[in-house]
Write a protein that holds these residues in place. Structure first.
Motif, mmCIF file in Angstrom:
data_model
loop_
_atom_site.group_PDB
_atom_site.id
_atom_site.type_symbol
_atom_site.label_atom_id
_atom_site.label_comp_id
_atom_site.label_asym_id
_atom_site.label_seq_id
_atom_site.Cartn_x
_atom_site.Cartn_y
_atom_site.Cartn_z
ATOM 1 N N GLU A 1 10.482 -4.109 7.515
ATOM 2 C CA GLU A 1 9.288 -3.633 6.819
ATOM 3 C C GLU A 1 9.676 -2.531 5.832
ATOM 4 O O GLU A 1 10.687 -1.858 6.002
ATOM 5 N N SER A 2 8.839 -2.349 4.822
ATOM 6 C CA SER A 2 9.093 -1.328 3.812
ATOM 7 C C SER A 2 7.790 -0.607 3.494
ATOM 8 O O SER A 2 6.741 -1.250 3.336
ATOM 9 N N PHE A 3 7.874 0.724 3.425
ATOM 10 C CA PHE A 3 6.689 1.533 3.156
ATOM 11 C C PHE A 3 7.011 2.551 2.069
ATOM 12 O O PHE A 3 8.137 3.072 2.012
ATOM 13 N N GLU A 4 6.038 2.839 1.232
ATOM 14 C CA GLU A 4 6.211 3.853 0.194
ATOM 15 C C GLU A 4 5.194 4.968 0.378
ATOM 16 O O GLU A 4 4.042 4.727 0.774
ATOM 17 N N PHE B 1 8.832 8.048 -2.218
ATOM 18 C CA PHE B 1 9.932 7.609 -1.365
ATOM 19 C C PHE B 1 9.634 6.235 -0.782
ATOM 20 O O PHE B 1 8.469 5.879 -0.559
ATOM 21 N N ARG B 2 10.706 5.490 -0.529
ATOM 22 C CA ARG B 2 10.570 4.201 0.153
ATOM 23 C C ARG B 2 11.394 4.247 1.439
ATOM 24 O O ARG B 2 12.569 4.615 1.417
ATOM 25 N N ILE B 3 10.760 3.846 2.537
ATOM 26 C CA ILE B 3 11.419 3.789 3.834
ATOM 27 C C ILE B 3 11.431 2.342 4.306
ATOM 28 O O ILE B 3 10.392 1.680 4.324
ATOM 29 N N MET C 1 0.844 -1.194 0.000
ATOM 30 C CA MET C 1 0.000 0.000 0.000
ATOM 31 C C MET C 1 0.880 1.245 0.000
ATOM 32 O O MET C 1 1.802 1.361 0.800
ATOM 33 N N GLN C 2 0.599 2.162 -0.908
ATOM 34 C CA GLN C 2 1.331 3.424 -0.925
ATOM 35 C C GLN C 2 0.559 4.456 -0.118
ATOM 36 O O GLN C 2 -0.641 4.648 -0.288
ATOM 37 N N PHE C 3 1.280 5.125 0.782
ATOM 38 C CA PHE C 3 0.683 6.180 1.589
ATOM 39 C C PHE C 3 0.848 7.515 0.879
ATOM 40 O O PHE C 3 1.740 7.695 0.050
ATOM 41 N N ASP C 4 -0.025 8.444 1.233
ATOM 42 C CA ASP C 4 0.162 9.802 0.718
ATOM 43 C C ASP C 4 1.392 10.436 1.358
ATOM 44 O O ASP C 4 2.174 11.105 0.680
ATOM 45 N N VAL C 5 1.563 10.193 2.660
ATOM 46 C CA VAL C 5 2.664 10.803 3.403
ATOM 47 C C VAL C 5 3.234 9.800 4.389
ATOM 48 O O VAL C 5 2.487 9.121 5.100
ATOM 49 N N ILE C 6 4.555 9.712 4.430
ATOM 50 C CA ILE C 6 5.252 8.989 5.494
ATOM 51 C C ILE C 6 5.935 10.016 6.383
ATOM 52 O O ILE C 6 6.660 10.887 5.893
ATOM 53 N N VAL C 7 5.692 9.912 7.673
ATOM 54 C CA VAL C 7 6.330 10.780 8.661
ATOM 55 C C VAL C 7 7.321 9.933 9.445
ATOM 56 O O VAL C 7 6.919 8.957 10.093
#
Length: 294
Positions: free
Chosen positions: A97-100, A89-91, A1-7
């Motif tokens: 775990e990986s988030f975009e 961006f990918r964190i 799942m791609q988020f609008d914003v990663i903080v």
């Protein structure tokens, strides 16, 4: 799942930024390592409506309010790497775990580096402080000290007498000149050039000549560094401030990397809880605006 914003960073600035975006009904992921800068302090002061509250209580209430929004997700753990990818961006976290996300907010916080004086670190946030606006009033007008770490001690030594009679301990880190000595004298500041051997008791300064000066509180200027290397990994430009490097941002808190924003202590020369919250609120609004207008 791609988020609008990663903080990245769930302390005061990060949560304030996330709240603005949450209220715009955007999908947000907050990644937090749980290490607030003011975790050593018993109480937080100077933050309107929360003056005198425990820092952990303020943070816990803020998190509870933020997570009431169903479009906010929270991951506990350290963000290990950051990279630009198509669409944002990918964190990656230390847990694998990986988030975009389309946008990134770096609310990384900073780490304080303290003078190497025995007993000082154990009293940090309890009887040794950096900000008189945050802690000076509670010292009751008692005798205070400033432990020099460099030229910035001069500013502190001229300021601290507002809260009590003050002694500047130069400790080999700062030698005031004649003009500076005159300024200190005009403010009633005593200058102690004998080296400091350690801090004991509440805030008792032990000197190399066997004297002890008992204080109500001791102030010092810590140097700081970002608590995470993520901004540097991404190539974000930094500036050198009086206390250490911080991330350069424009007026709307965007870094030199388009789509990556920064707020809080890691993006300011100095900071407090109030400034972090305000900085985060501005950042959140700016991030949402960028999602709409590019």
């Amino acid at each position: 799942m791609q988020f609008d914003v990663i903080v990245v960073g769930g302390s005061y600035a990060g949560m304030a930024a996330a709240l603005q975006v949450a209220r715009a009904r955007r999908r947000i992921m907050v990644i937090d390592a749980g290490l607030r800068r003011n975790r050593f302090a018993r109480h937080s002061h100077g933050f309107l409506s929360r003056d005198g509250h425990e820092p952990e209580r303020i943070a816990a209430e803020a998190r509870e309010q933020l997570l009431a929004y169903p479009n906010v997700a929270w991951t506990e753990g350290r963000a290990e790497s950051a990279e630009q990818v198509d669409g944002g961006f990918r964190i990656a976290t230390e847990a694998g775990e990986s988030f975009e996300g389309r946008r990134l907010v770096l609310a990384l916080g900073v780490v304080d580096r303290l003078p190497d004086v025995p007993g000082l670190a154990e009293r940090w946030g309890r009887s040794v402080f950096h900000c008189p606006y945050c802690h000076g009033y509670e010292l009751g007008g008692g005798p205070l000290g400033v432990l020099a770490t460099g030229p910035a001690a001069m500013h502190q030594a001229l300021l601290i007498p507002e809260w009590g009679p003050t002694t500047l301990f130069t400790n080999g880190a700062f030698s005031p000149g004649d003009e500076e000595l005159a300024q200190l004298a005009a403010r009633g500041v005593s200058v102690e050039a004998v080296p400091v051997d350690g801090i004991a008791g509440h805030a008792d300064v032990h000197l190399a000549d066997s004297r002890t000066i008992a204080l109500a509180g001791l102030f010092t200027v810590s140097t700081t560094r970002p608590a995470s290397p993520l901004a540097e990994e991404l190539g974000c430009a930094h500036e050198e401030g009086p206390l250490g490097p911080f991330i350069r941002t424009d007026a709307m808190k965007q870094t030199s990397i388009p789509g990556a924003f920064a707020c809080g202590d890691v993006a300011r020369a100095t900071g407090t809880v109030s400034l972090a919250v305000g900085d985060g609120a501005l950042t959140g609004a700016a991030v949402h605006r960028s999602l709409l207008l590019g």
